[in-house]
Each structure stands twice: as structure tokens, then as C-alpha cells.
Motif scaffolding. Structure first.
Motif, mmCIF file in Angstrom:
data_model
loop_
_atom_site.group_PDB
_atom_site.id
_atom_site.type_symbol
_atom_site.label_atom_id
_atom_site.label_comp_id
_atom_site.label_asym_id
_atom_site.label_seq_id
_atom_site.Cartn_x
_atom_site.Cartn_y
_atom_site.Cartn_z
ATOM 1 N N ARG A 1 0.997 -1.295 0.020
ATOM 2 C CA ARG A 1 -0.169 -0.002 0.065
ATOM 3 C C ARG A 1 0.679 1.122 0.042
ATOM 4 O O ARG A 1 1.850 1.376 0.651
ATOM 5 C CB ARG A 1 -0.917 0.155 1.128
ATOM 6 C CG ARG A 1 -1.939 -0.474 1.415
ATOM 7 C CD ARG A 1 -2.733 -0.062 2.696
ATOM 8 N NE ARG A 1 -3.287 1.035 2.399
ATOM 9 C CZ ARG A 1 -3.093 2.328 2.868
ATOM 10 N NH1 ARG A 1 -2.077 2.448 3.543
ATOM 11 N NH2 ARG A 1 -3.981 3.163 2.780
ATOM 12 N N THR B 1 -7.390 3.680 10.672
ATOM 13 C CA THR B 1 -7.158 3.868 9.305
ATOM 14 C C THR B 1 -5.918 3.169 9.091
ATOM 15 O O THR B 1 -5.150 2.393 9.783
ATOM 16 C CB THR B 1 -6.661 5.306 9.070
ATOM 17 O OG1 THR B 1 -5.533 5.585 9.762
ATOM 18 C CG2 THR B 1 -7.939 6.251 9.418
ATOM 19 N N ALA B 2 -5.721 2.699 7.673
ATOM 20 C CA ALA B 2 -4.697 1.723 7.317
ATOM 21 C C ALA B 2 -3.333 2.397 7.651
ATOM 22 O O ALA B 2 -2.383 1.733 8.207
ATOM 23 C CB ALA B 2 -4.964 1.752 5.843
ATOM 24 N N GLU C 1 -7.237 -2.863 4.340
ATOM 25 C CA GLU C 1 -8.524 -2.121 3.792
ATOM 26 C C GLU C 1 -9.932 -2.852 4.423
ATOM 27 O O GLU C 1 -10.911 -2.278 4.815
ATOM 28 C CB GLU C 1 -8.508 -2.365 2.345
ATOM 29 C CG GLU C 1 -8.044 -1.024 1.661
ATOM 30 C CD GLU C 1 -6.608 -0.815 1.832
ATOM 31 O OE1 GLU C 1 -6.004 -1.815 2.117
ATOM 32 O OE2 GLU C 1 -6.141 0.220 1.848
ATOM 33 N N ARG D 1 -12.032 7.550 6.194
ATOM 34 C CA ARG D 1 -12.901 6.200 6.615
ATOM 35 C C ARG D 1 -14.294 6.348 6.112
ATOM 36 O O ARG D 1 -14.942 7.210 6.502
ATOM 37 C CB ARG D 1 -12.922 5.969 8.273
ATOM 38 C CG ARG D 1 -12.970 4.504 8.400
ATOM 39 C CD ARG D 1 -12.440 4.510 9.930
ATOM 40 N NE ARG D 1 -12.979 2.900 10.162
ATOM 41 C CZ ARG D 1 -13.610 2.724 11.350
ATOM 42 N NH1 ARG D 1 -13.856 3.544 12.208
ATOM 43 N NH2 ARG D 1 -13.703 1.538 11.462
ATOM 44 N N THR E 1 -9.923 -2.054 8.107
ATOM 45 C CA THR E 1 -10.700 -0.633 8.278
ATOM 46 C C THR E 1 -11.900 -0.562 7.795
ATOM 47 O O THR E 1 -12.916 0.191 8.441
ATOM 48 C CB THR E 1 -9.923 0.414 7.513
ATOM 49 O OG1 THR E 1 -9.696 -0.020 6.352
ATOM 50 C CG2 THR E 1 -8.168 0.505 8.023
#
Lengths: 328, 508
Positions: free
Chosen positions: B242, B491-492, B464, B249, B467
Motif C-alpha cells: 500500500r 485507518t490503514a 482495507e 474512513r 478498516t
């Protein structure tokens, strides 16, 4: 200090010595070399086959075909020599080639087709027994001057005992077997495969050729045991030696070899054979006991040894765990 | 081959199993005298690459050069002869043999055709002395600790091969002191000019010992970098695939409805097991999805095993509705209303030869005891209702489980637990290896389940995914629960930051 690895062997030896001492206390005659000589002769064919079985079990396998191969060999030799008039040495050579090839073939199937040894050798057991019936269903007597000569041959031992050709053959097989197991690369590879086939493979052990070699060896020794049996009974009979493979397994396990493979000694199997012979001799001396007591005692001993082996594994694991705690 | 310092050079390595690509055109270069870490999550292709380099698998594409000469090892033995030695994490040596026998298996010194035990003992002693090991080489290997065995394995591999040493998770079961001992040996070998490839999940150790790192992901090369110039966060983003960016979000403020002040009915405090997971606290409320994030080997699955009683905790307490419970076995966990879908679906989850209906009925049956068998009519209606509600396809309750697709197998396992009406369901990688459609359905189902008041613990390496569904995320690293993210924090980026934060207490 006694190695944990050799503990089962030492235990077997101890049991044998104690049992023999008890027998001698009751029947002082059992001490004679005559008895010992007979014991060796009577169990020669079983001992020879058990050496092959030791290698098979050390590698983590099993060979159920032994008894049938012995029967096949004895019928084959008896018919060749007795009915067809072939020279015994030619018959011996031919049958050893056949039994060795038979063993190699089973080994190859186990290794390359991935079939469990139990299944392959079970099939081999039926096949060899069937082949024996095919040759002859009758008991075939055998008589040849050379065979008579071998049967008549013995060394006289002090005390009136006789060390016969069969006993000498068995002792030789045990000595050579012990050397092969302990002092050759083939032997080391057998132990390695028995420890873990996967690890052995990753360490570069030629698992394929070794596996084939192990069952070829067992086949060869079964053939040799069959020859010994033929010499012992002077005949060949296709119904003979049913279940001898189980006696061989019992001797190996009582001798301290782990049924799961990787741990054990050829010398242990020798003691295992002696213990079985000792029980039979005791029953003969007693005269009132049924011969089935042999089986019962063997059964009890097997249980004792299997439990003992578990106990040793448990104990050494615990010691290792304690050792680790101390290091930390 | 322009680089004269390169020892082992692999170009464009490709490998497929049954048409599924495991490695896609991967380049890998190992230099003389370097320790090179190979990283990647499950299924990244690390072990496939290693097995190709060490001769276990043959490659479909690509070239391999060792010392400038093209090589194609077709067996472990051949790779060893070429100079490439491997030490595996678990299966490396034979415990039933002595140390000396292990060191010289297959190459025992011989006299007159027989193994010369005395010579073997002498050489073993001399060999191990170079590694600072003074042990009885005639003792069984099984009488020594894992650390000693590991060193013996390394000694054998180096003595046997001498150019490249591959270590597959060498530190997984070592304690800190033993790891230091091992690393000292590796640094010495590096000085002697050996090329060392090390696979590990412990990032601290990567930074402590390695010079360069190669990251794989989904069978592809992500990159090879010098560790001195690679920030931890960047390394993690390479592994997880990533880019660092802010994703707001999408998840609505649903967690507000779960009153965080309310007493949680399921509580674990100081719960842990030595050598598995450090003690942690975890409260789980009804209708809540607790995500568990961390790299492979960080203790995610171990946490699940503790919660479900597969491993027994040796510290802390578990309470359900203020009643203390003992999770001594999965059976006990099921009795407390827990359910668990394991990561290894094929080996731990399904019984392939059983029908779908039998697989679904399994947990219900376990719960009501084997003495009271479920009637076949009950079983059929149970299966039918779940096949309908979860849309398991094909809708045939009598079909053998192994003929279903991965996604449908996963649904059937879910159905198995849902049939018991659990209050807490633990899902380990619920969406691994299933297609996109089923993926979305399973996520939707998770949301629906928690809306119905069920609690869920979801372990996933897909950030992902976490989250999107989790109200709270526990972050693990090096077998410790190191952070907990709530609400907007989930969050990531934050998860990655948390993973990247080095455990300062044991920084090396």
C-alpha cells in the motif's frame, strides 16, 4: 553412563540375563552348551529373517511377506533339488536372486508409488504364499549328499554342545548385519530415514535407493532364512512358517527397536531371538506347560517393551524441557 | 553479471503450480559477504523462491547464476554440491542421531569401507569449536536445545556448501539471548565472505542483522533495498502493498452506538502464554467487530488460539458475564458460546469428504454431545436454511464439501458456527483465497452479524478489509499487543505506523 538411546537394549539384556538365571536355578541343565547350541539351531531361520526385519523397522517400515517368502523358498528349493535334480547350490543361488528381486520390487513400489509398506508387503505376503502353493501343495522331502553334509556339519563345543552350520550362519548374519547398521553409510541412511524421511531427504540422503535396498536386503535374508529352514526340516512345505514375520517383529521390538523407526540395534534383535528361544526351552524342560505359553509370554513382553519405550521418550522429553529451563 | 560482487543471481524466475502462478518473473541478487533478508506475507512466494534456489523445485522460467556460471540444481543434494546450503526452521536435522552423525550424514569419514567413528568425532569437535560450541558430539541431538540444534544445522550447511547459506525462519523458537548468539555466528560467516539469505517475520531482527532486503508480494518482486536507507514504515508499506496516503474512513460513526463505557460482557485480562503471546487485555462488547492486525508471525493466530482454548493460557483470566471461565479446550470455548473459523480452511476447517450438511451440523452436534445424534431431518433443515440465507452454491446439501469453491466452503464453515448461535465468533483470515464476489458477501455478512448483536474478532492481513469492518483494531508486533486503535483512529496508515513503531525495549 548409559545412553538413553541404548536403554531399551540394556533393559532387554537385563531381562534376558535375569530370566536365564531364574531358569537355571530351576533347571540347572539349561546352563549346558548343548541347550544353547540347540536353541541357536532351532531359531536360526527366524534369527536370519529378523535381521532383515530389523533394518526394515529401523527405517520406519514393516515387512509382512517374510513368512511367505520363507515358505516359497523352501518349496522352491525342495522341488528343484528333490524332484528336478538340480544341484542345491544352483537352487540356492536362484532362490536368493528371486527373493532379492521380490524385495526390491516391493521397496520400489513403497518408494515410487507412495504405497504404505504395510499394504505392499501384505500383497507380497499373499503373492509369495500363493506362488508356493502353485509349485506344490504337498510336503516335498529333500535329500542330497551336499545337504546331508551341511546338516551333519557342526563344531563340538566344550560341554557337549554342537554349534551347527545353521547356528553359525545365523551368527554370521547377525555380525555382518550389526556392522552394516553401525558402520556403513547405508546403515546410517537407514537410521536417518527412520528418524524422519523428510529431513533425511533434505539432508541429501538417497532415500529412493536406500528404501529399495532395505526391502531387497529383507527379501534376500528371507530367502536365506528359507534355505536355512529347508536345511532344518529337510523338506519344503507351502503351509509352513505361517506368521513367522510376526515372530520376527516381536524379536525386533523386544530387542529394543522402536516400531516407529530410527532407534534400535541389530544386537538387540539377537537378544530378542534368545528370549523367545529361552521361553520355548523352558516350556520343553517343564514338560507340563502348553506351548501356547510362549505366545502369552511374548505378548506380555511386547506390551512391557512398548510401554517402556513410551516411558523413555516421555522421560527424555521432560529432561530436555528441564534442561532448557536451566539454561534460561 | 556486470556486478562482480554478486554471488548468486536469479533473473526472471517464474513458477506455477497447476496453472496458478506462485512466482512471476522475480529477480534476486545475493552478494558476497552480505546478509540478505527475504520478506513477504503469506503466499508472497518467499518459500517458492527459496525452494527453487535450493533445488527443491525446478523453475519454469528464468536463469540462475552462481559465481557467474549458470546453474540449475535439480535436488537438494545438487544444490549443496554447488555450494548452496539450507537450514529449515523445523525439519532440518535428525533427532534420533548423535550430533556427530548429523554433521556427517552422507559424507562420513571411512576407513577400509567402514565408517571411522573416531575420526568423525574428532572432526565434529573441531567443526563445532569454530562456532563456539563445546558439546558432547556423541550425545543425541534431541538432548540439546533448539538453539544448539540450529547452530549444528548451520555448521553442517556451511561445511557442506560453503558459498550460500539459506536460513528459513531460524529464530522462530529462540529466546533473545539465543538469537544474539545466532546473529554473532551469522556476522562472522558474513565476514568470511558467505552470502546469507534469511527469512524471518521479526522486523527488529531484520534491521539488527541484515544488510539488504528483498520484498515479495503475491508472487511478484516489490523491490530490493539497502536497509540502512529504508525507513521501517516504508518497508512495511512494501510488504503490505500500500502506498502511504490518507484514506478517510467510509465507515460511519456506528461505533458510537456501542457505548464504549458499557461493561463488556466478555473480558480477558492479563491473558497470555509464554512463548506464544505476551499477556494482553481485551474487552469485547456485543455487536462489536474487533480487528486484529499485524504482520505474519506477529502473534495474530496465536491470539485466536488462546481465545478459543486451543492453546492454554498460562497467565490472566477470562470472564464471561462476570463469571470467570477456564478455556482449557475448544470444547470449553464452545460451551461459553465461542466459535472459531481457522486460517487454514482446508486442513483445519472443513472435512472434505463429508457433505455440506454434515459439515454445517458438526458444531451443533459437538455442542449437544455425541450421545444425542441430530436426526437427519433436523440436519437437512438446518443445512437448507443456511444454504438459503448465506447463498451457498451449489445449493445442494448432500454435495461433498471438497467440491465447493473456497468462498462457499468459507460460508459453510461460517454456517457451522452460526448454527450454534455463538455470542463471539473469531475469524482468522476469513477472506483469504476466495474470489472477489464471495469476499464482498462475507464482509456484508460480518456487518449483519454484528448488527444482530454478535461479537466478532476478525484477524486479517488486508488492512482495507479491517478498516472497512472493524470498530476497534488491536495491533500486534513481535508477539505483543502493542496498540489499540478506536473509532476515527482506525485507518490503514495508523495501523502501519503502529506496526512500524519499533519495540524499543528490545531494539538491537
Amino acid at each position: 553412563m548409559i545412553h538413553t538411546r541404548n536403554l531399551p537394549f540394556v533393559t532387554t539384556l537385563g531381562i534376558f540375563v535375569i530370566a536365564y538365571a531364574l531358569c537355571v536355578l530351576q533347571f540347572p541343565n539349561m546352563m549346558s552348551t548343548r541347550v544353547i547350541g540347540n536353541l541357536l539351531t532351532d531359531n536360526a531361520f527366524l534369527g536370519i529373517a529378523a535381521v532383515g526385519m530389523t533394518f526394515v523397522i529401523l527405517s520406519g517400515g514393516i515387512d509382512l511377506s517374510i513368512g511367505s517368502v520363507i515358505a516359497f523358498t523352501s518349496v522352491f528349493v525342495a522341488v528343484m533339488v528333490g524332484s528336478l535334480g538340480v544341484h542345491p547350490l544352483v537352487a540356492f543361488a536362484a532362490v536368493l536372486v528371486i527373493s532379492t528381486l521380490f524385495g526390491s520390487l516391493m521397496g520400489a513400489m513403497i518408494r515410487y508409488l507412495g504405497i504404505p509398506p504395510f499394504v505392499v508387503t501384505l500383497a507380497g505376503m499373499f503373492l509369495a504364499r500363493g506362488a508356493a502353493y502353485l509349485i506344490s501343495t504337498e510336503s516335498v522331502p529333500i535329500s542330497h549328499e551336499m545337504i546331508d553334509a551341511i546338516q551333519g556339519f557342526y563344531f563340538r563345543v566344550p560341554g557337549g554342545g554342537r554349534l551347527t552350520a545353521l547356528a553359525i550362519l545365523m551368527l554370521l548374519v547377525f555380525i555382518v548385519g550389526a556392522f552394516v547398521a553401525a558402520r556403513t553409510r547405508f546403515g546410517a541412511n537407514v537410521y536417518a530415514i527412520g528418524g524422519s524421511q523428510q529431513s533425511a531427504e533434505l539432508m541429501g540422503v538417497p532415500v529412493g535407493s536406500t528404501t529399495v535396498g532395505i526391502y531387497a536386503l529383507s527379501g534376500f535374508l528371507s530367502g536365506l532364512a528359507g534355505i536355512a529352514y529347508t536345511l532344518y526340516t529337510s523338506s519344503g512345505y507351502s503351509l509352513a512358517t505361517v506368521g513367522v514375520e510376526l515372530d520376527a517383529i516381536a524379536a525386533v521390538v523386544i530387542g529394543g527397536t522402536l516400531l516407529t523407526g530410527g532407534v534400535g540395534l541389530v544386537a538387540g534383535t539377537f537378544i530378542g531371538i534368545l528370549i523367545q528361544g529361552l521361553i520355548q526351552t523352558y516350556i520343553v524342560f517343564d514338560g507340563t506347560l502348553s506351548s501356547w505359553w510362549t505366545k502369552i509370554v511374548i505378548g506380555i513382553l511386547l506390551f512391557v517393551f512398548i510401554v517402556l519405550q513410551r516411558g523413555i521418550i516421555w522421560y527424555s522429553n521432560r529432561r530436555l524441557a528441564e534442561g532448557r529451563l536451566k539454561e534460561i | 553479471m556486470s556486478d562482480t560482487n554478486s554471488l548468486l543471481e536469479a533473473r526472471g524466475i517464474g513458477k506455477a503450480f497447476l496453472g496458478i502462478t506462485a512466482l512471476d518473473s522475480v529477480d534476486f541478487t545475493l552478494e558476497r559477504g552480505e546478509i540478505h533478508a527475504l520478506l513477504g506475507e503469506n503466499g508472497a512466494g518467499k518459500s517458492t523462491l527459496i525452494k527453487i534456489l535450493t533445488g527443491v523445485y525446478s523453475r519454469d522460467h528464468g536463469t540462475m547464476h552462481l559465481d557467474g556460471a549458470e546453474v540449475t540444481p535439480s535436488s537438494v543434494a545438487e544444490a549443496q554440491d554447488l555450494g548452496i546450503g539450507t537450514v529449515y526452521q523445523e525439519v532440518n536435522l535428525l533427532e534420533n542421531l548423535t550430533v556427530a552423525e548429523n554433521l556427517f550424514l552422507g559424507r562420513q569419514p571411512r576407513r577400509f569401507g567402514l565408517i571411522d567413528r573416531r575420526e568423525m568425532r574428532r572432526r565434529s569437535k573441531a567443526l563445532l569449536e569454530r562456532y563456539g560450541l563445546d558439546i558432547d558430539v556423541d550425545a543425541l541431538l534431541s538432548s540439546y536445545s533448539v538453539a544448539v540444534r540450529q547452530l549444528v544445522a548451520i555448521a553442517r550447511a556451511v561445511d557442506l556448501s560453503g558459498k550460500v547459506l539459506v536460513l528459513d525462519e531460524p529464530t522462530a523458537s529462540l529466546d533473545a539471548h539465543e538469537v544474539e548468539m545466532l546473529f554473532a555466528v551469522l556476522r562472522r560467516l558474513r565476514q568470511e565472505g558467505l552470502g546469507i539469505i534469511i527469512i524471518t517475520h521479526f522486523l527488529n531482527q531484520v534491521y539488527a542483522v541484515a544488510d539488504r532486503v528483498t520484498v515479495l508480494r503475491n508472487g511478484r518482486l516489490v523491490g530490493t533495498r539497502k536497509l540502512a536507507e529504508l525507513p521501517r514504515l516504508e518497508l512495511i508499506s512494501m510488504m503490505l502493498g500500500r502506498e502511504l496516503q490518507h484514506i478517510t474512513r467510509e465507515h460511519q460513526a456506528q461505533e458510537e452506538t456501542i457505548a464504549s463505557t458499557a461493561e463488556a460482557p466478555i473480558r480477558f485480562s492479563g491473558y497470555g502464554k509464554r512463548g506464544s503471546v505476551a499477556p494482553f487485555d481485551l474487552d469485547i462488547r456485543p455487536g462489536e467487530v474487533v480487528g486484529v492486525a499485524g504482520l505474519l508471525g506477529s502473534g495474530r493466530t496465536e491470539t485466536a488460539f488462546l481465545l478459543f482454548g486451543i492453546d492454554r493460557a498460562d497467565s490472566g483470566t477470562a470472564t464471561v458475564d462476570n463469571q470467570q471461565i477456564t478455556l482449557s479446550s475448544p470444547e470449553a470455548a464452545i460451551a461459553s458460546g465461542f466459535g472459531f473459523c481457522p486460517e487454514e480452511r482446508k486442513t483445519d476447517g472443513i472435512i472434505g469428504d463429508f457433505s455440506v450438511a454434515d459439515n454445517i451440523a458438526l458444531a451443533v452436534q459437538a455442542r449437544q454431545g455425541w450421545a444425542k445424534p441430530i436426526s437427519s431431518r433436523e440436519k437437512a433443515s438446518l443445512a437448507e436454511s443456511f444454504i438459503k440465507s448465506l447463498d451457498i452454491r451449489p445449493a445442494d446439501a448432500n454435495r461433498q464439501m471438497k467440491f465447493l469453491s473456497g468462498g462457499n466452503q468459507q460460508k459453510a464453515i461460517l454456517a457451522r458456527w452460526l448454527a450454534t448461535g455463538p455470542r463471539l465468533l473469531i475469524l482468522d483470515e476469513p477472506t483469504r483465497g476466495i474470489d472477489i464476489g464471495a469476499h464482498a458477501e462475507i464482509l456484508k455478512m460480518i456487518e449483519k452479524l454484528c448488527a444482530d448483536g454478535m461479537s466478532l474478532v476478525v484477524i486479517s492481513s488486508e488492512l482495507e478489509e479491517l478498516t472497512a469492518i472493524a470498530h476497534r483494531v488491536i495491533v500486534l508486533s513481535d508477539r505483543k499487543h502493542i496498540a489499540q486503535l478506536k473509532g476515527d483512529q482506525v485507518t490503514a496508515d495508523n495501523i502501519m505506523q503502529a506496526i512500524a513503531a519499533p519495540a524499543r525495549t528490545e531494539a538491537a
